[in-house]
Design an enzyme around this catalytic site. Sequence first.
Site, short mmCIF file in Angstrom:
data_model
loop_
_atom_site.label_atom_id
_atom_site.label_comp_id
_atom_site.label_asym_id
_atom_site.label_seq_id
_atom_site.Cartn_x
_atom_site.Cartn_y
_atom_site.Cartn_z
CE LYS A 24 -4.13 -1.99 0.50
NZ LYS A 24 -5.29 -1.77 -0.39
CE LYS B 139 -10.63 -5.29 -3.24
NZ LYS B 139 -10.59 -3.95 -2.62
#
Length: 343
Positions: A160, A257
């Site tokens: 990230k 997702k």
Amino acid sequence: MPNINNMKVILRTFDLQLKHTFTISRVSYKTQPILIVELQSDGYSGYGETTSNTYYKNTVESMKSNLEKIIPFIESVANETPEEFWHKAHQLLGHDMFALCALDNAYNDWYARKKGKKLYELWGYSIDHNPKTDYTIGIDSIEKMVSKMTELPWPIYKIKLGTKEDIAIVTELRKHTDAIFRIDANCGWTVPETLTNAVALKKLGVEFLEQPLKANDWEGHKEVFKQSVLPIIADESCIIEEDVAKCHNHFHGVNIKLVKCGGLTPARRMIAQAKKLGMKTMVGCMTESTVGISAIAHLLPELDYVDMDGTLLITNDIATGITLKNGIIQYSKENGTGVSLIA
């Protein structure tokens, strides 16, 4: 199949505790509230999971309330395939795709168990060439990010980013592993930053960049798509089925997702559409227990990449099902998604 009589709906809430405070470009958290849906009928139980999410303005309380409102519908279903069930449930829950995900996944699980098959078997998928999952390193100090990575050797890391030290972070991490790197900026970069960073990151062994720009910056996406030296995968720009076509010629692939699109049923349609458009396919997870992660596992044969490490990030898993070792997914012996609750 005989009619389903008196499908029982059980809703459970849990708080998952993370091993480390998890930070991305826009938020940090140490606890993840989740909602588990169990459907019981004919001697079988099916399980589905969804998570709260501040970015998408979903809370466990609101999702639970929305599901409770449609319990009479759920209890009355008879003979529906998962596709038929999803379309009916979508008409009632379409404003809350996160809640729909838990319901859809539970129904798919229940349906496959009743058929005496694992989900991937029911769908006719071969698991011979499943991709490996990455392991996510959240934003932190460079020293702590190195520590998080070295405490769990893994073949693929998702890192990230979205800080002022992004290249320095990856440069230092690369000194400690030969693993594949994937970068997720979570909408944290500009077009110039993305194009410049891509050049440096490619030299550092990065495979692709995920969602570098804000979700609705379509002109920026198109410019990056044309000029980036690394492939770009959509995440926040690809939420529901209609978004796949929008992402075509703006991204090289899509990260789907289940919680955002409404479950396994629409995710399969999105994967098929992406493949038809020549795009790479990926499924990602939120911070989820083995309930949600086991559902993702049955889509693996259709994917180029997968991010299903949610259970590795928590200390209090609530279920058994699939297991992960060195990136490789091992299925449960149980049918359906293979899940059993332990909490």
